[in-house]
Write an enzyme that holds these catalytic residues in place. Structure first.
Site, short mmCIF file in Angstrom:
data_model
loop_
_atom_site.label_atom_id
_atom_site.label_comp_id
_atom_site.label_asym_id
_atom_site.label_seq_id
_atom_site.Cartn_x
_atom_site.Cartn_y
_atom_site.Cartn_z
N ASP A 1 9.49 2.60 1.58
CA ASP A 1 8.36 3.37 2.10
C ASP A 1 8.26 3.11 3.60
O ASP A 1 7.78 2.06 4.04
CB ASP A 1 7.09 2.93 1.37
CG ASP A 1 5.83 3.63 1.86
OD1 ASP A 1 5.89 4.29 2.91
OD2 ASP A 1 4.79 3.50 1.18
N LYS B 1 3.13 10.24 8.27
CA LYS B 1 2.44 9.80 9.49
C LYS B 1 3.08 10.31 10.79
O LYS B 1 2.87 11.45 11.18
CB LYS B 1 2.32 8.28 9.49
CG LYS B 1 1.27 7.77 8.48
CD LYS B 1 0.92 6.33 8.71
CE LYS B 1 -0.06 5.76 7.71
NZ LYS B 1 -1.45 5.97 8.08
N PHE C 1 0.86 -1.19 0.00
CA PHE C 1 0.00 0.00 0.00
C PHE C 1 0.89 1.23 0.00
O PHE C 1 1.71 1.42 0.90
CB PHE C 1 -0.92 0.05 1.23
CG PHE C 1 -1.86 1.22 1.17
CD1 PHE C 1 -3.07 1.13 0.50
CD2 PHE C 1 -1.52 2.43 1.75
CE1 PHE C 1 -3.93 2.22 0.41
CE2 PHE C 1 -2.38 3.53 1.67
CZ PHE C 1 -3.58 3.42 1.00
#
Ligand SMILES: Cc1ncc(COP(=O)(O)O)c(C=O)c1O
Length: 399
Positions: free
Chosen positions: A221, A250, A135
């Site tokens: 990532d 985040k 994702f």
């Protein structure tokens, strides 16, 4: 409360399957809803609220910043952007940083870096290796890199130039090396949305070696698994490797929107003035949030805390669920843990909330725990005490 939720809903697009809960305020690892109900927060806004809620040092720092400057623009220097970039360079062993505002934006920048890296080498149609169950975000390019056909459906045509391989399978990656258009390998050290699926440390070292051999960019990532969540600043550091490109977001701003792409020497000079940009990226509020988040994490030893409390939580969950039919595995590192059940268990998010615990279920059947990094041992025990009986009860129901 239901009146509040109905009134709040009709004008916002119907993009999320929300629980009927509206949160009002928080303190540490606890939040309260508008009716005064207390919850233990084992989700942290999906791995975002590194320092929990209403942190006694972060809040005054942000208030001070807001009263000075929230936003300027990238026509001018932002001193805290240089400070935060220098810190990220020091922590990662890489070279420089581009700031943006979200995870997908950081990944878009990574994809652009890989393509330009290819074009600069005379490759007209560069390809990036991505992974099953990955994702990377919801923009068209990051959606194309994502390995979930359900969320891709209806948004075609997707962008070309991705080649997909399974996790932890070096032979599959070596097979791809036959394609001269491949320029980069792109993955999460621990897949988050895909179901808390860790890459093996020995596999990461093999990928690093292959990228060096093939002159590919290694792009990791760390949007969800980075920023101390596993007990190292970046999860790939457990394998002792350094990537060429590393998207972050985040937890970096502890709740203030922020994204970053950190580049090593192979990627640090690919972008030149005019290659890339974004209005909000690197603004004074986000940069202050990043600088203060890292400072507080260092002062309070939150990496060690994430490792210690995470290991305790994992051990307690393993113990409590050992041998239980219907439980596949408890996995993850530090405070990024997943409990995979044998069947879809989305109903547990509401049942946990009813029991005063915020969690999420990802990949249909994986209970995800990504609490603030200041979680205490007692709070970890509380998560176990609230969650485990609900898992047992769920598993005794017929499918
Ligand atoms: C690994 C990873 N990359 C990228 C993203 C996208 O980040 P954002 O939602 O900030 O665009 C996410 C979000 O969950 C993620 O987990």
């Amino acid at each position: 409360m239901s009146a509040f939720i109905e009134a709040a809903s009709p004008h916002t697009m119907n993009t999320y399957g929300r629980l009927p809960i509206a949160l009002s305020h928080g303190q540490g690892c606890r939040v309260w809803d508008v009716n005064g109900r207390e919850y233990l927060d084992a989700l942290a806004g999906i791995a975002v609220n590194t320092l929990g809620h209403n942190h006694p040092q972060l809040v005054p720092a942000l208030q001070d910043q807001i009263s000075k400057l929230i936003h300027t623009c990238n026509y001018y220097h932002v001193p805290n952007a240089e400070r935060l970039a220098a810190k990220l360079v020091e922590l990662s062993g890489m070279q420089n940083v581009f700031f943006c505002s979200t995870g997908l934006e950081a990944n878009e920048a990574a994809i652009k870096l890989a393509r330009k890296f290819g074009h600069d080498r005379g490759i007209e149609r560069p390809k990036i290796v991505v992974y099953e169950k990955a994702f990377h975000g919801r923009s068209i390019a990051t959606l194309s890199a994502t390995g979930n056909t359900r969320i891709q459906q209806g948004f075609g045509p997707l962008v070309e130039g991705v080649v997909r391989v399974p996790l932890n399978d070096i032979e599959a990656l070596k097979a791809v090396a036959q394609d001269p258009d491949v320029v980069a390998v792109f993955f999460e050290t621990i897949q988050g949305e895909g179901g808390i699926n860790p890459m093996r440390w020995d596999y990461l070292r093999q990928v690093r070696a292959l990228c060096d051999e093939q002159n590919w960019l290694l792009m990791i990532d760390e949007v969800q698994c980075g920023m101390g969540r596993t007990g190292k600043w970046f999860a790939h550091q457990w394998a002792g490797i350094v990537p060429d490109v590393m998207p972050l977001a985040k937890g970096l701003g502890s709740g203030v929107p922020i994204g970053a792409v950190v580049a090593g020497p192979k990627a640090a000079n690919i972008f030149q003035p005019g290659s890339h940009g974004t209005t909000f990226g690197g603004n004074p509020l986000a940069m202050r949030a990043g600088v203060e988040t890292i400072r507080i994490m260092e002062e309070d030893g939150l990496l060690e805390n994430a490792a210690r409390v995470g290991a305790h939580l994992k051990a307690r969950l393993e113990e409590a669920l050992a041998g239980r039919a219907g439980v596949r595995e408890v996995r993850g590192h530090g405070l990024m843990l997943g409990i995979e059940l044998e069947r879809p268990c989305g109903v547990l998010t509401q049942r946990c909330a009813d029991a005063g615990l915020l969690i999420s279920v990802t990949a249909d059947s994986v209970i995800r725990l990504v609490p603030p990094l200041l979680l205490t041992l007692a709070e970890a025990d509380e998560i176990v005490a609230r969650l485990v009986p609900l898992v047992h009860a769920f598993l005794t129901e017929s499918a």
